[in-house]
Design a protein around this motif. Sequence first.
Motif, PDB file in Angstrom:
ATOM      1  N   GLY A   1     -15.439   8.472   6.894  1.00 37.42           N
ATOM      2  CA  GLY A   1     -15.326   9.902   6.711  1.00 37.42           C
ATOM      3  C   GLY A   1     -14.140  10.491   7.444  1.00 37.42           C
ATOM      4  O   GLY A   1     -13.102   9.843   7.633  1.00 37.42           O
ATOM      5  N   ALA A   2     -14.304  11.725   7.899  1.00 38.44           N
ATOM      6  CA  ALA A   2     -13.200  12.469   8.515  1.00 38.44           C
ATOM      7  C   ALA A   2     -12.579  11.719   9.687  1.00 38.44           C
ATOM      8  O   ALA A   2     -11.348  11.696   9.841  1.00 38.44           O
ATOM      9  CB  ALA A   2     -13.694  13.844   8.960  1.00 38.44           C
ATOM     10  N   ALA A   3     -13.402  11.099  10.523  1.00 35.33           N
ATOM     11  CA  ALA A   3     -12.870  10.422  11.712  1.00 35.33           C
ATOM     12  C   ALA A   3     -11.905   9.306  11.331  1.00 35.33           C
ATOM     13  O   ALA A   3     -10.831   9.156  11.928  1.00 35.33           O
ATOM     14  CB  ALA A   3     -14.017   9.862  12.551  1.00 35.33           C
ATOM     15  N   ALA A   4     -12.261   8.511  10.312  1.00 35.39           N
ATOM     16  CA  ALA A   4     -11.408   7.404   9.897  1.00 35.39           C
ATOM     17  C   ALA A   4     -10.100   7.899   9.291  1.00 35.39           C
ATOM     18  O   ALA A   4      -9.033   7.327   9.534  1.00 35.39           O
ATOM     19  CB  ALA A   4     -12.140   6.519   8.894  1.00 35.39           C
ATOM     20  N   PHE A   5     -10.165   8.973   8.515  1.00 37.35           N
ATOM     21  CA  PHE A   5      -8.958   9.431   7.826  1.00 37.35           C
ATOM     22  C   PHE A   5      -8.055  10.262   8.731  1.00 37.35           C
ATOM     23  O   PHE A   5      -6.834  10.265   8.559  1.00 37.35           O
ATOM     24  CB  PHE A   5      -9.332  10.168   6.549  1.00 37.35           C
ATOM     25  CG  PHE A   5      -9.855   9.231   5.508  1.00 37.35           C
ATOM     26  CD1 PHE A   5      -9.011   8.303   4.913  1.00 37.35           C
ATOM     27  CD2 PHE A   5     -11.196   9.215   5.167  1.00 37.35           C
ATOM     28  CE1 PHE A   5      -9.480   7.402   3.982  1.00 37.35           C
ATOM     29  CE2 PHE A   5     -11.681   8.330   4.229  1.00 37.35           C
ATOM     30  CZ  PHE A   5     -10.819   7.416   3.628  1.00 37.35           C
TER      31      PHE A   5
ATOM     32  N   ASN B   1      -4.884  16.498  -3.498  1.00 35.89           N
ATOM     33  CA  ASN B   1      -6.011  17.377  -3.182  1.00 35.89           C
ATOM     34  C   ASN B   1      -7.290  16.960  -3.890  1.00 35.89           C
ATOM     35  O   ASN B   1      -8.394  17.294  -3.445  1.00 35.89           O
ATOM     36  CB  ASN B   1      -5.673  18.830  -3.555  1.00 35.89           C
ATOM     37  CG  ASN B   1      -4.946  19.545  -2.434  1.00 35.89           C
ATOM     38  OD1 ASN B   1      -4.911  19.064  -1.301  1.00 35.89           O
ATOM     39  ND2 ASN B   1      -4.342  20.677  -2.742  1.00 35.89           N
ATOM     40  N   GLU B   2      -7.148  16.226  -5.007  1.00 41.45           N
ATOM     41  CA  GLU B   2      -8.340  15.817  -5.745  1.00 41.45           C
ATOM     42  C   GLU B   2      -9.177  14.808  -4.955  1.00 41.45           C
ATOM     43  O   GLU B   2     -10.373  14.662  -5.219  1.00 41.45           O
ATOM     44  CB  GLU B   2      -7.955  15.205  -7.097  1.00 41.45           C
ATOM     45  CG  GLU B   2      -7.191  16.142  -8.017  1.00 41.45           C
ATOM     46  CD  GLU B   2      -5.685  15.994  -7.875  1.00 41.45           C
ATOM     47  OE1 GLU B   2      -4.981  16.271  -8.849  1.00 41.45           O
ATOM     48  OE2 GLU B   2      -5.221  15.593  -6.778  1.00 41.45           O
ATOM     49  N   LEU B   3      -8.544  14.100  -4.033  1.00 38.26           N
ATOM     50  CA  LEU B   3      -9.279  13.158  -3.195  1.00 38.26           C
ATOM     51  C   LEU B   3      -9.751  13.889  -1.946  1.00 38.26           C
ATOM     52  O   LEU B   3      -8.958  14.500  -1.230  1.00 38.26           O
ATOM     53  CB  LEU B   3      -8.393  11.963  -2.820  1.00 38.26           C
ATOM     54  CG  LEU B   3      -7.916  11.116  -4.002  1.00 38.26           C
ATOM     55  CD1 LEU B   3      -7.088   9.935  -3.509  1.00 38.26           C
ATOM     56  CD2 LEU B   3      -9.095  10.616  -4.831  1.00 38.26           C
ATOM     57  N   ALA B   4     -11.035  13.810  -1.691  1.00 38.38           N
ATOM     58  CA  ALA B   4     -11.662  14.682  -0.704  1.00 38.38           C
ATOM     59  C   ALA B   4     -11.132  14.513   0.709  1.00 38.38           C
ATOM     60  O   ALA B   4     -11.222  15.429   1.523  1.00 38.38           O
ATOM     61  CB  ALA B   4     -13.185  14.453  -0.722  1.00 38.38           C
ATOM     62  N   TYR B   5     -10.562  13.355   1.013  1.00 39.09           N
ATOM     63  CA  TYR B   5     -10.139  13.114   2.396  1.00 39.09           C
ATOM     64  C   TYR B   5      -8.714  13.584   2.694  1.00 39.09           C
ATOM     65  O   TYR B   5      -8.198  13.362   3.786  1.00 39.09           O
ATOM     66  CB  TYR B   5     -10.295  11.636   2.758  1.00 39.09           C
ATOM     67  CG  TYR B   5      -9.458  10.664   1.964  1.00 39.09           C
ATOM     68  CD1 TYR B   5      -8.180  10.319   2.382  1.00 39.09           C
ATOM     69  CD2 TYR B   5      -9.947  10.072   0.807  1.00 39.09           C
ATOM     70  CE1 TYR B   5      -7.408   9.417   1.681  1.00 39.09           C
ATOM     71  CE2 TYR B   5      -9.184   9.165   0.083  1.00 39.09           C
ATOM     72  CZ  TYR B   5      -7.912   8.839   0.526  1.00 39.09           C
ATOM     73  OH  TYR B   5      -7.155   7.942  -0.183  1.00 39.09           O
ATOM     74  N   ALA B   6      -8.063  14.236   1.724  1.00 36.86           N
ATOM     75  CA  ALA B   6      -6.675  14.666   1.908  1.00 36.86           C
ATOM     76  C   ALA B   6      -6.505  15.532   3.149  1.00 36.86           C
ATOM     77  O   ALA B   6      -5.566  15.352   3.934  1.00 36.86           O
ATOM     78  CB  ALA B   6      -6.183  15.419   0.667  1.00 36.86           C
ATOM     79  N   ALA B   7      -7.394  16.491   3.340  1.00 41.17           N
ATOM     80  CA  ALA B   7      -7.264  17.424   4.464  1.00 41.17           C
ATOM     81  C   ALA B   7      -7.371  16.701   5.803  1.00 41.17           C
ATOM     82  O   ALA B   7      -6.687  17.067   6.768  1.00 41.17           O
ATOM     83  CB  ALA B   7      -8.330  18.511   4.367  1.00 41.17           C
ATOM     84  N   ALA B   8      -8.208  15.665   5.867  1.00 44.65           N
ATOM     85  CA  ALA B   8      -8.378  14.931   7.125  1.00 44.65           C
ATOM     86  C   ALA B   8      -7.116  14.150   7.469  1.00 44.65           C
ATOM     87  O   ALA B   8      -6.695  14.111   8.629  1.00 44.65           O
ATOM     88  CB  ALA B   8      -9.582  13.999   7.034  1.00 44.65           C
ATOM     89  N   VAL B   9      -6.504  13.499   6.468  1.00 45.97           N
ATOM     90  CA  VAL B   9      -5.259  12.763   6.715  1.00 45.97           C
ATOM     91  C   VAL B   9      -4.176  13.726   7.180  1.00 45.97           C
ATOM     92  O   VAL B   9      -3.456  13.464   8.151  1.00 45.97           O
ATOM     93  CB  VAL B   9      -4.804  12.014   5.449  1.00 45.97           C
ATOM     94  CG1 VAL B   9      -3.431  11.374   5.674  1.00 45.97           C
ATOM     95  CG2 VAL B   9      -5.816  10.936   5.073  1.00 45.97           C
TER      96      VAL B   9
END
Length: 371
Positions: free
Chosen positions: A169-173, A200-208
């Motif tokens: 999840g967020a921690a990994a990305f 943006n279509e991939l949910a983890y974009a904001a975390a990266v």
Amino acid sequence: MNRRRFALGATATLAGLALVAGCGSSKTGTASAIAVDVQTKAKEIVTPYEGRPGAFPVTEKLSSPVPAGTRIAYIDNGNALVSLIFRLMQPAAAELGIDLYAVRAGTSASGVQAAFSTVVQQRPDAVINTAIDPALWDNQRRQLIAAKIPIVSLGTVAAASNGLVQPNGAAAFERQGRLQAAWLVANNDKSFEAVLYEHNELAYAAAVKKGFESELEELCPDCVVRVVQIPITEIGNKAPERIVSDLQAHPDTRGIVFQSSAAATGLPAKLKVAGLKDVQIVGANPLPTNLQYLKDKQSTVELGTDLNTLAWTAMDTAARLIVGQKLQENVDNGDALVHQFLRPEDITFDPTRGFSAYPDVADRFRALWNR
């Protein structure tokens, strides 16, 4: 103070397209030297992931076998990475005696909702989603939770209150973004302009993005970052042209960073034709094609993610949820992704088979599963 600029991908045709910054100039000014102690700090962040992978993510044994006839639904939206992970899961499912089946979904909201609605009706023992934003299937998420059907969601960053188990999840990305930023600082003597290509279509974009920008802000406040959207529908077709147009519009760019290296498919040839050579390409989550580019020295470095181990971890997580076993803390906290920096000299394996930090992953999980 760090200058941050954002360029949004447009839906217009590429002819004559110049992706421009939302504010400020594309000129970076005179590059400043990166202090030796800062480079040392960056190298300390990067070094644990060079030449060796991070720790194996699961160490606790499965408490009991899954019941006979267990069925798990996998939502496959056709993205190359999503489809690859499904294939990697199949041996793990077979080892556990689980019927793992795919439910096809498009990239549109209606296609995603239809796929999850189908799964709700099928009532499997668990559901696995990869990188499809839970906001697109919120009603179906609520229905699955109400039916007490566990959901393992890979590559998403939903809040814990959403009831999803997100091993990566967020921690990994955020860690991915921080590592990519640290690599650039560790391998440059002067401040630079970098571009992060995201989806943006991939949910983890904001975390990266959060991890990348925050780490670069801390290590190199004189460095400049642009964030450019690459529509996921352009991966494998128009993405290289969009990237080349962006780089031509911003000739000071020295670092190309990918949220997912799938967007770089076909890029080396386009860069060569355009005469764009003086750039460092820092990829992540490489597919076999990206690994071949790296082997051929057509890219600089890839932050490899062991997708095979992730696939087995996802099946292991689903099995533990089905039998009611408590998850390991790193899995529950979303930090169960194995990373390793790969340089051309590290591609001593067959790129077509993908990157595997732990080639003995099947044996490791068999031991945990008492198989």
